[in-house]
Every structure is written in structure tokens, then in C-alpha cells.
Design a protein around this motif. Structure first.
Motif, mmCIF file in Angstrom:
data_model
loop_
_atom_site.group_PDB
_atom_site.id
_atom_site.type_symbol
_atom_site.label_atom_id
_atom_site.label_comp_id
_atom_site.label_asym_id
_atom_site.label_seq_id
_atom_site.Cartn_x
_atom_site.Cartn_y
_atom_site.Cartn_z
ATOM 1 N N LEU A 115 0.729 -1.858 0.062
ATOM 2 C CA LEU A 115 -0.396 -0.151 -0.265
ATOM 3 C C LEU A 115 1.033 1.202 0.101
ATOM 4 N N ARG A 116 2.235 1.386 0.694
ATOM 5 C CA ARG A 116 2.467 2.078 0.700
ATOM 6 C C ARG A 116 3.392 2.765 -0.783
ATOM 7 N N ASN A 119 0.832 3.954 -2.896
ATOM 8 C CA ASN A 119 -0.112 5.560 -2.793
ATOM 9 C C ASN A 119 1.573 6.175 -3.467
ATOM 10 N N GLN A 136 -5.364 2.748 -8.605
ATOM 11 C CA GLN A 136 -6.351 2.747 -7.581
ATOM 12 C C GLN A 136 -6.862 1.288 -7.132
ATOM 13 N N ARG A 139 -4.742 -0.201 -5.315
ATOM 14 C CA ARG A 139 -5.155 -0.019 -3.729
ATOM 15 C C ARG A 139 -6.453 -0.264 -2.949
#
Length: 243
Positions: A115-116, A119, A136, A139
Motif C-alpha cells: 500500500l505504501r 501510494n 487505484q 490500492r
């Protein structure tokens, strides 16, 4: 049986006892749980069913402090045997919740790292529309994975914090006719069972063949009653014809 670190246990006990004592025994188990307080014992479910004359089934489930679960089960068995009941089945199963938590923690850490990274990619200014949509979507999937692992870890921790225990009750003796220490009682039970079966068979035969039998009997009685008159009438007819 000793407790194992990281293992979540589930206890199940089945009892058989005289029908008139099931309700009082079930209430005694409830009272024993309430006496411990809700921090150590909670009633999770209860059932009492009258299926027929002297035929009862009941159930009681608990959520227990793992430290007292084993002794609570032993005390529950003692209360049943004190009223001439018997433990007919016992099952204790364990799940390695600690190992599951460790595995879920690793999955959560990897998902968080992913996730990091995503992002970071989304923060770049020169992304095409299709690249942004794809990132997206990734994510959203990662966030669902993180949420699922957190829920699973909470469930595993809860399984270590509380121990489920279930008591089931059934009316009757443990195993009819199997107690070698009481031959007279076993013989009496066998005799009563044989009489009950015989009566049931006789009643069944009466129900099946009774109505046709009544009709046949009435027909036979009618034939016995009217046959002499018929014979006399025939004899007179024959005498008249001969004259």
C-alpha cells in the motif's frame, strides 16, 4: 490436559440423566457460571425442549476464561453424576491460534508495504489516466486485504481470550442394558423393552386387521342367524312341491 500457549480450545460435553432432573441440573450450571461473574463466564446460549413424555433435550453454552475452563467442565460433570446422571461424550479440540496470528501479521505487513508503494506511485505527477485507474484498483484491493487480515487477527485473539464450552443434556440412562455392574436392573430394562415392543406390535396388528375382522365377524353371525330360517323355508318349499 494442560493448556498450551497460543492454542484456543473448545470443550463439548454430553450428559444423559433422569428427565425430571434435567431442568434443575441445567439451572445449577447456569448458577455456577453466574457466580463466577461475566468477566470469567458468560452464558452464550440455552435451549430446553420437551419432545414427548419423559423425553427431553437441552443445551447450554458458555464463554469462559481459558484459565478456569477445565475446572469448570470437571465441576459440571460432578453436578451431573451427583443426580445419577452420566457423561456419555466429551470432546476437547484445539486450534493453533498463535500460529494463525503470526501468519496474518506477516500478511498484514506485506500488504501495508505494498500500500505504501502504491501510494508513492499515485503521488507521481506524470501518470496517465489508465495508469492512475489501475493503481487505484490495486490500492482498493490492498485495503480490502488489510481489513480482512485485521478482522481475522481480532477473531483469533478473541478465541484465545475466551473458551467456548457446550453442555448437552438428554433424558434416559447412559447405555440401556450395558451396565454389567447392575445385572438385575439391566434384565428389568430388557424385559420392559420387550413388553413395550410386544404391545406396540399387537396394537399395530389390531389397527391394521381390526376393521376387516369386525366385518367378517358380523357377516358370520348374520349367516349363523339367518341360515336356519333359510333351511326351513327350503324344506317347506320342497314338501309343497312334492304334494
Amino acid at each position: 490436559m494442560t493448556a498450551a500457549p497460543g492454542v484456543a480450545f473448545t470443550y463439548r460435553y454430553a450428559f444423559r440423566l433422569p428427565s425430571e432432573r434435567i431442568s434443575a441440573t441445567q439451572e445449577a450450571h447456569v448458577a455456577a457460571c453466574e457466580k463466577l461473574g461475566i468477566a470469567r463466564c458468560r452464558i452464550a446460549g440455552m435451549r430446553y425442549r420437551l419432545l414427548g413424555e419423559n423425553n427431553i433435550e437441552a443445551m447450554l453454552s458458555f464463554k469462559l476464561d481459558p484459565a478456569i475452563a477445565r475446572n469448570f467442565g470437571k465441576d459440571g460433570i460432578a453436578r451431573v453424576t451427583a443426580v445419577q446422571g452420566t457423561l456419555v461424550d466429551a470432546e476437547i479440540t484445539g486450534t493453533d491460534a498463535g500460529a494463525a496470528i503470526d501468519q496474518l501479521t506477516v500478511q498484514h505487513s506485506r500488504a501495508t508495504d505494498e500500500l505504501r508503494r502504491i501510494n508513492g506511485e499515485l503521488a507521481k505527477p506524470k501518470l496517465t489516466a489508465s495508469e492512475r485507474v489501475d493503481l487505484q484498483r490495486q490500492r482498493a484491493e490492498i485495503l480490502r486485504t488489510i481489513s480482512a487480515t485485521e478482522d481475522s487477527r481480532a477473531e483469533q485473539r478473541d478465541s484465545l481470550a475466551t473458551t467456548p464450552m457446550t453442555f448437552t443434556y438428554e433424558s434416559g440412562k447412559a447405555i440401556r442394558g450395558f451396565d454389567a455392574s447392575a445385572p438385575l436392573s439391566s434384565a428389568l430394562d430388557t424385559g420392559l423393552g420387550s413388553v413395550q415392543i410386544t404391545i406396540a406390535v399387537v396394537l399395530g396388528l389390531i389397527a391394521i386387521f381390526g376393521p376387516p375382522g369386525v366385518i367378517i365377524l358380523l357377516g358370520w353371525l348374520a349367516w349363523r342367524r339367518f341360515r336356519p330360517r333359510r333351511d326351513v323355508a327350503l324344506a317347506k318349499a320342497e314338501t309343497t312341491a312334492s304334494d
